[in-house]
Design an enzyme around this catalytic site. Structure first.
Site, PDB file in Angstrom:
ATOM      1  N   CYS A 177      -5.021  -3.391   1.842  1.00  0.00           N
ATOM      2  CA  CYS A 177      -5.143  -2.953   3.681  1.00  0.00           C
ATOM      3  C   CYS A 177      -7.018  -3.095   4.498  1.00  0.00           C
ATOM      4  O   CYS A 177      -6.865  -4.447   4.043  1.00  0.00           O
ATOM      5  CB  CYS A 177      -4.947  -1.720   4.519  1.00  0.00           C
ATOM      6  SG  CYS A 177      -3.910  -1.630   6.161  1.00  0.00           S
ATOM      7  N   LYS A 212      -8.709   3.330  -2.821  1.00  0.00           N
ATOM      8  CA  LYS A 212      -9.189   3.184  -1.817  1.00  0.00           C
ATOM      9  C   LYS A 212     -10.701   3.401  -1.263  1.00  0.00           C
ATOM     10  O   LYS A 212     -10.672   4.937  -1.485  1.00  0.00           O
ATOM     11  CB  LYS A 212      -8.301   3.012  -0.740  1.00  0.00           C
ATOM     12  CG  LYS A 212      -8.581   2.554   0.619  1.00  0.00           C
ATOM     13  CD  LYS A 212      -7.472   2.522   2.187  1.00  0.00           C
ATOM     14  CE  LYS A 212      -7.513   1.338   3.188  1.00  0.00           C
ATOM     15  NZ  LYS A 212      -6.405   1.931   4.547  1.00  0.00           N
ATOM     16  N   GLU A 237       1.097  -1.476  -0.289  1.00  0.00           N
ATOM     17  CA  GLU A 237      -0.067  -0.564  -0.197  1.00  0.00           C
ATOM     18  C   GLU A 237       0.900   1.006   0.297  1.00  0.00           C
ATOM     19  O   GLU A 237       2.027   1.786   0.760  1.00  0.00           O
ATOM     20  CB  GLU A 237      -0.744  -0.086   0.984  1.00  0.00           C
ATOM     21  CG  GLU A 237      -2.067   1.329   1.362  1.00  0.00           C
ATOM     22  CD  GLU A 237      -2.654   1.512   2.445  1.00  0.00           C
ATOM     23  OE1 GLU A 237      -4.113   1.570   2.288  1.00  0.00           O
ATOM     24  OE2 GLU A 237      -2.368   1.110   3.716  1.00  0.00           O
TER      25      GLU A 237
END
Length: 350
Positions: free
Chosen positions: A164, A130, A48
């Site tokens: 994540c 995200k 990430e």
């Protein structure tokens, strides 16, 4: 005629970037891409916001203290269509390897936690953000939208990606499972902060989330997990003993898992940089799906169903004939969409 299932070697990077230095981090990424390809990998994935590094400063002190890193972080975040982005595309093409890069995407005055899929010809397969930055990440990054919950058809199978703690969002996960995802990229920053504290930031919980995804989705999972380097600790913590107890070196737990949750390789020590490899046979997915396909025969749509809204939430919508707008055109936007004006003002990457 029996179906032909792709078989290939996949690679998950466990390494630190050159923190807050986009050019040097891209140079290191290209070296890792070349290494993975030389070892027979056809797919390599990074953690990430690997470019230019995860912003650990937001976990170490007040927002006012962390602001000292803001301009540098913006200046070293990646802009699609830039010469820096072109270098990554050329590296994928040169080494004939698919690359999934985790990055801080800069778009105008905003940043997004991005994942960029580049195929073996150096072409963009997909770009996503995200959906919901986690906790203090919202002090730095904006959000994605429904266009980001996407699985792409490629020569290596149907590939998707999440970042994540998106792996702790049941509905987002189910949206991915329902698209017949075969290879999933689970990008993690590092499990090296707040060790020993009562929280879910450590390796135990997050590795469990990765394994759960592989079993629930009956797919292969590449889980690249970055490493916190000594240089990163020095930059962010200085000589402050409290901060040095909060952010530790290491935290790398990269993994490749099978559709039954098995680890497919020997792990690296958490403080060691390297690449983990696994040989993938997509035909094995049928064995797992035969037992429990959560979006197929093992579902109960008469009881529970998921609504996935793919609407692109543009900040500005221009209708009618407009004069040309000076600004940044997203890579391939005008050619792919046939609409220069829309491509200029869209907030979401094509």
């Amino acid at each position: 005629m029996a179906a032909v299932h792709p078989k290939f070697r996949a690679a998950a990077v466990q390494a630190a970037p050159v923190f807050l230095d986009l050019d040097a981090s891209i140079e290191k990424a290209i070296s890792l891409i070349a290494e993975a390809a030389s070892n027979g990998a056809q797919l390599v994935a990074f953690g990430e916001t690997w470019l230019p590094g995860y912003p650990w400063q937001i976990w170490l002190d007040s927002p006012a203290w962390a602001m000292q890193f803001t301009q540098r972080y913006h200046d070293n975040s990646l802009v699609y269509g830039s010469p820096e982005a072109e270098r990554l595309m050329q590296a994928a093409k040169k080494h004939s390897i698919m690359v999934v890069m985790g990055l801080s995407e800069k778009r105008g005055g905003s940043l997004y936690m991005g994942q960029w899929v580049i195929d073996q010809e150096g072409r963009t397969v997909g770009q996503r953000r995200k959906l919901k930055p986690t906790f203090v990440e919202r002090a730095v990054f904006g959000e994605g939208d429904g266009t980001d919950l996407m699985v792409w058809t490629t020569s290596l199978g149907r590939i998707g990606a999440l970042c994540c703690w998106e792996h702790l969002q049941p509905l987002s996960k189910y949206a991915m499972y329902a698209q017949d995802e075969q290879v999933h990229i689970a990008a993690w920053p590092s499990f090296s902060i707040y060790r020993g504290a009562a929280n879910a930031l450590g390796a135990e919980v997050n590795l469990a989330a990765t394994r759960t995804y592989s079993v629930e989705g009956q797919c292969f999972v590449l889980a690249p997990c970055s490493v916190v380097s000594k240089e990163m600790v020095d930059v962010l913590c200085g000589e402050d003993p409290v901060k040095r107890k909060l952010l530790l070196q290491g935290g790398g737990f990269s993994a490749v898992l099978g559709p039954d949750g098995r680890l497919l390789h020997d792990p690296l020590p958490e403080d060691e940089e390297g690449i983990v490899y696994a040989d993938i046979n997509l035909g094995e997915i049928s064995l797992a799906k035969a037992t429990a396909d959560p979006a197929g025969h093992y579902s109960r749509p008469d009881v529970t169903r998921l609504l996935l809204d793919r609407t692109a939430h543009d900040r500005v919508v221009i209708t009618g004939q407009q004069a040309p707008i000076c600004g940044e055109v997203e890579p391939g936007g005008a050619a792919q969409n046939g609409n220069l004006y829309e491509s200029v003002i869209r907030s979401n990457a094509t």
